[in-house]
Design a protein around this motif. Structure first.
Motif, PDB file in Angstrom:
ATOM      1  N   ALA A 113       0.705  -1.109   0.079  1.00  0.00           N
ATOM      2  CA  ALA A 113       0.037  -0.087   0.107  1.00  0.00           C
ATOM      3  C   ALA A 113       0.688   1.216   0.031  1.00  0.00           C
ATOM      4  O   ALA A 113       1.639   1.430   1.071  1.00  0.00           O
ATOM      5  N   SER A 114       0.711   2.142  -0.885  1.00  0.00           N
ATOM      6  CA  SER A 114       1.281   3.484  -1.049  1.00  0.00           C
ATOM      7  C   SER A 114       0.893   4.114  -2.359  1.00  0.00           C
ATOM      8  O   SER A 114       0.269   3.463  -3.263  1.00  0.00           O
ATOM      9  N   PRO A 115       0.645   5.260  -2.264  1.00  0.00           N
ATOM     10  CA  PRO A 115      -0.082   5.934  -3.427  1.00  0.00           C
ATOM     11  C   PRO A 115       1.019   5.881  -4.600  1.00  0.00           C
ATOM     12  O   PRO A 115       2.024   6.309  -4.767  1.00  0.00           O
ATOM     13  N   PHE A 116       0.266   5.654  -5.991  1.00  0.00           N
ATOM     14  CA  PHE A 116       1.022   5.979  -7.090  1.00  0.00           C
ATOM     15  C   PHE A 116      -0.132   6.745  -7.950  1.00  0.00           C
ATOM     16  O   PHE A 116      -0.588   6.055  -8.984  1.00  0.00           O
ATOM     17  N   PRO A 117      -0.301   8.057  -7.633  1.00  0.00           N
ATOM     18  CA  PRO A 117      -1.296   8.582  -8.353  1.00  0.00           C
ATOM     19  C   PRO A 117      -1.009   9.559  -9.579  1.00  0.00           C
ATOM     20  O   PRO A 117       0.546   9.349  -9.950  1.00  0.00           O
ATOM     21  N   THR A 118      -1.656   9.808 -10.738  1.00  0.00           N
ATOM     22  CA  THR A 118      -1.109  10.790 -11.936  1.00  0.00           C
ATOM     23  C   THR A 118      -0.588  12.036 -11.506  1.00  0.00           C
ATOM     24  O   THR A 118       0.142  12.703 -12.234  1.00  0.00           O
ATOM     25  N   SER A 119      -1.492  12.690 -10.436  1.00  0.00           N
ATOM     26  CA  SER A 119      -0.995  13.939 -10.059  1.00  0.00           C
ATOM     27  C   SER A 119      -1.445  14.100  -8.442  1.00  0.00           C
ATOM     28  O   SER A 119      -2.252  13.379  -7.923  1.00  0.00           O
ATOM     29  N   VAL A 120      -0.917  15.137  -7.778  1.00  0.00           N
ATOM     30  CA  VAL A 120      -1.317  15.359  -6.443  1.00  0.00           C
ATOM     31  C   VAL A 120      -1.429  16.876  -6.244  1.00  0.00           C
ATOM     32  O   VAL A 120      -0.675  17.674  -6.627  1.00  0.00           O
ATOM     33  N   ASP A 121      -2.094  17.183  -5.204  1.00  0.00           N
ATOM     34  CA  ASP A 121      -2.193  18.485  -4.710  1.00  0.00           C
ATOM     35  C   ASP A 121      -1.059  18.834  -3.729  1.00  0.00           C
ATOM     36  O   ASP A 121      -0.281  19.865  -3.802  1.00  0.00           O
ATOM     37  N   ASP A 122      -0.975  18.101  -2.825  1.00  0.00           N
ATOM     38  CA  ASP A 122      -0.134  18.491  -1.457  1.00  0.00           C
ATOM     39  C   ASP A 122       1.010  17.116  -1.336  1.00  0.00           C
ATOM     40  O   ASP A 122       0.525  16.094  -0.951  1.00  0.00           O
ATOM     41  N   PRO A 123       2.246  17.323  -1.708  1.00  0.00           N
ATOM     42  CA  PRO A 123       3.181  16.151  -1.887  1.00  0.00           C
ATOM     43  C   PRO A 123       3.245  15.372  -0.634  1.00  0.00           C
ATOM     44  O   PRO A 123       3.357  14.393  -0.509  1.00  0.00           O
ATOM     45  N   VAL A 124       3.124  16.330   0.373  1.00  0.00           N
ATOM     46  CA  VAL A 124       3.730  15.763   1.814  1.00  0.00           C
ATOM     47  C   VAL A 124       2.258  15.153   2.209  1.00  0.00           C
ATOM     48  O   VAL A 124       2.359  13.538   2.575  1.00  0.00           O
ATOM     49  N   ARG A 125       1.149  15.565   2.068  1.00  0.00           N
ATOM     50  CA  ARG A 125      -0.051  14.736   2.741  1.00  0.00           C
ATOM     51  C   ARG A 125      -0.385  13.567   1.585  1.00  0.00           C
ATOM     52  O   ARG A 125      -0.779  12.428   2.246  1.00  0.00           O
ATOM     53  N   ASP A 126      -0.263  13.913   0.439  1.00  0.00           N
ATOM     54  CA  ASP A 126      -0.861  12.744  -0.383  1.00  0.00           C
ATOM     55  C   ASP A 126       0.387  11.684  -1.101  1.00  0.00           C
ATOM     56  O   ASP A 126       0.099  10.773  -1.569  1.00  0.00           O
ATOM     57  N   LEU A 127       1.471  12.154  -0.708  1.00  0.00           N
ATOM     58  CA  LEU A 127       2.416  11.138  -1.130  1.00  0.00           C
ATOM     59  C   LEU A 127       3.322  10.614  -0.276  1.00  0.00           C
ATOM     60  O   LEU A 127       3.591   9.465   0.262  1.00  0.00           O
ATOM     61  N   LEU A 128       4.136  11.676   0.394  1.00  0.00           N
ATOM     62  CA  LEU A 128       5.351  11.627   1.190  1.00  0.00           C
ATOM     63  C   LEU A 128       4.893  10.733   2.760  1.00  0.00           C
ATOM     64  O   LEU A 128       5.602   9.825   3.028  1.00  0.00           O
ATOM     65  N   ASP A 129       3.898  11.465   3.356  1.00  0.00           N
ATOM     66  CA  ASP A 129       3.419  10.701   4.379  1.00  0.00           C
ATOM     67  C   ASP A 129       2.989   9.483   4.432  1.00  0.00           C
ATOM     68  O   ASP A 129       3.428   8.612   5.238  1.00  0.00           O
ATOM     69  N   PRO A 130       1.909   9.133   3.454  1.00  0.00           N
ATOM     70  CA  PRO A 130       1.590   7.782   3.506  1.00  0.00           C
ATOM     71  C   PRO A 130       2.767   6.843   3.034  1.00  0.00           C
ATOM     72  O   PRO A 130       2.772   5.411   3.325  1.00  0.00           O
TER      73      PRO A 130
END
Ligand code: NDP
Length: 341
Positions: A83-100
């Motif tokens: 489980a880890s995000p692999f989206p095409t785009s993000v709003d907030d890199p910390v909240r949407d990618l780095l933290d999870p």
């Protein structure tokens, strides 16, 4: 043996789950909603009754998110963390990618150490994203990638530059895992799996929300099949010129649990190079009925100075025999057509 699989609703995890169940394991998978959990369990049907269940872990970035999930009766022997995000785009890199990505990884390792003393090995899905930029170059030749390559991206770069956020999330999450093992000396060992762009059919058992939200790595194939590129003269490969097939990758995850020598190792699970031109030519041959949707005279999009790769550890230690691009693409297209492409 019993396995905890995180993110069971994902493209890759759905194939890992199939391999685990086929090989007789009992599996508990984490999902973000009961609807997805119920769908997965129902899709696998009676054949695996009593060997498949789910637990809900809502936000993997939250402190203690996995503290309940890792406790089970009978207890877990293995954990696979995908489980880890692999989206095409993000709003907030910390909240949407780095933290999870990062807290999700350290969180599950902490929970296992504290509450699941029977766990022997944890296999973590990392990425070629955690290697890019770290390939070794000899005498000015293009770099060659193997397991020694580490992406030099920093936290600050990953936060400030959204083109680096996903790669930063995977790099820093994998580093955090190896640091955890070095510093905390837990009873379990870890293996990390680093795939490049992953192609392959969507598992029939995966909760599927429609082609518009297809997993990121198959989107280029979807677009080609749907005629998006019909008038193009070149299609640029997204991000990576290396690929692997999701079924080989799923087997690699399970072999990494089973093979004693895989403990403490990183694996570059890559089949080889591909180009978008290759993909189009394969689709033309495998699915002639799609000819009118395909561009006719594409230029080669593979850079002349493309990097090299060494996948020998995955072949030798995990025993993976990689299926060729032709098979991977043809089967992906068949799957996408079934899903309405
Ligand atoms: P998917 O988007 O299909 O799956 C991602 C999974 O992670 C889903 O189960 C998703 O749950 C879960 N997830 C994402 N963000 C969160 C979050 N914030 N909290 C809880 N769960 C979350 O992608 P893939 O199957 O392609 O990716 C799986 C793994 O493989 C990831 O670690 C990815 O980085 C890695 N990877 C993928 C590659 C590829 O080309 N596909 C290449 C290299 C690595 P939900 O269904 O609820 O959204």
């Amino acid at each position: 043996s019993k396995v905890l699989l995180t993110g069971g609703s994902g493209f890759i995890a759905a194939h890992v789950l199939k391999v685990l169940l086929d090989r007789g394991y009992s599996v508990v998978t984490t999902v973000r909603s009961a609807a997805k959990g119920d769908q997965i369990v129902a899709a696998h049907g009676d054949a695996v009754k009593g060997r498949l269940s789910y637990v809900i872990v809502g936000d993997i970035a939250q402190e203690g998110a996995f503290d309940e999930a890792v406790r089970s009766t009978p207890p877990f022997r293995y954990v696979v963390h995908t489980a880890s995000p692999f989206p095409t785009s993000v709003d907030d890199p910390v909240r949407d990618l780095l933290d999870p990505a990062i807290k999700g990884t350290t969180g599950i390792l902490k929970a296992i150490k504290a509450y699941a003393p029977t766990v022997e090995r944890v296999v973590i899905t990392s990425s070629f994203a955690a290697m890019v930029g770290g390939g070794k170059s000899v005498g000015g030749a293009p770099p060659v990638y193997d397991e020694s390559a580490w992406n030099p991206v920093t936290w600050d770069e990953a936060v400030a530059d959204k083109t680096k956020s996903y790669r930063g999330s995977k790099t820093l999450a994998e580093r955090a895992a190896w640091d955890f093992v070095a510093n905390e000396k837990p009873a379990f060992d870890i293996s990390t799996i680093c795939p490049p762009l992953v192609f392959g059919p969507v598992a029939a058992e995966q909760p599927f929300a429609g082609l518009a939200s297809l997993n990121t790595s198959n989107q280029r194939i979807r677009d080609i099949v749907q005629g998006v590129h019909v008038n193009d003269t070149i299609i640029h490969s997204p991000g990576s010129s290396l690929f692997t097939d999701v079924r080989d990758l799923a087997l690699a995850h399970v072999r990494a649990l089973e093979v004693p020598a895989a403990g403490g190792q990183r694996f570059f699970v890559t089949t080889g190079l591909y180009s978008c031109k290759n993909i189009v030519e394969i689709v033309r041959a495998s699915h002639p009925e799609l000819a009118s949707r395909l561009p006719k005279d594409l230029q080669d999009d593979l850079p002349a100075d493309v990097y090299g790769y060494d996948n020998s550890r995955a072949q030798q230690v995990l025993g993976i025999q990689f299926r060729p691009l032709e098979e991977s693409i043809a089967d992906t297209v068949t799957s996408l057509l079934k899903l309405g492409a």
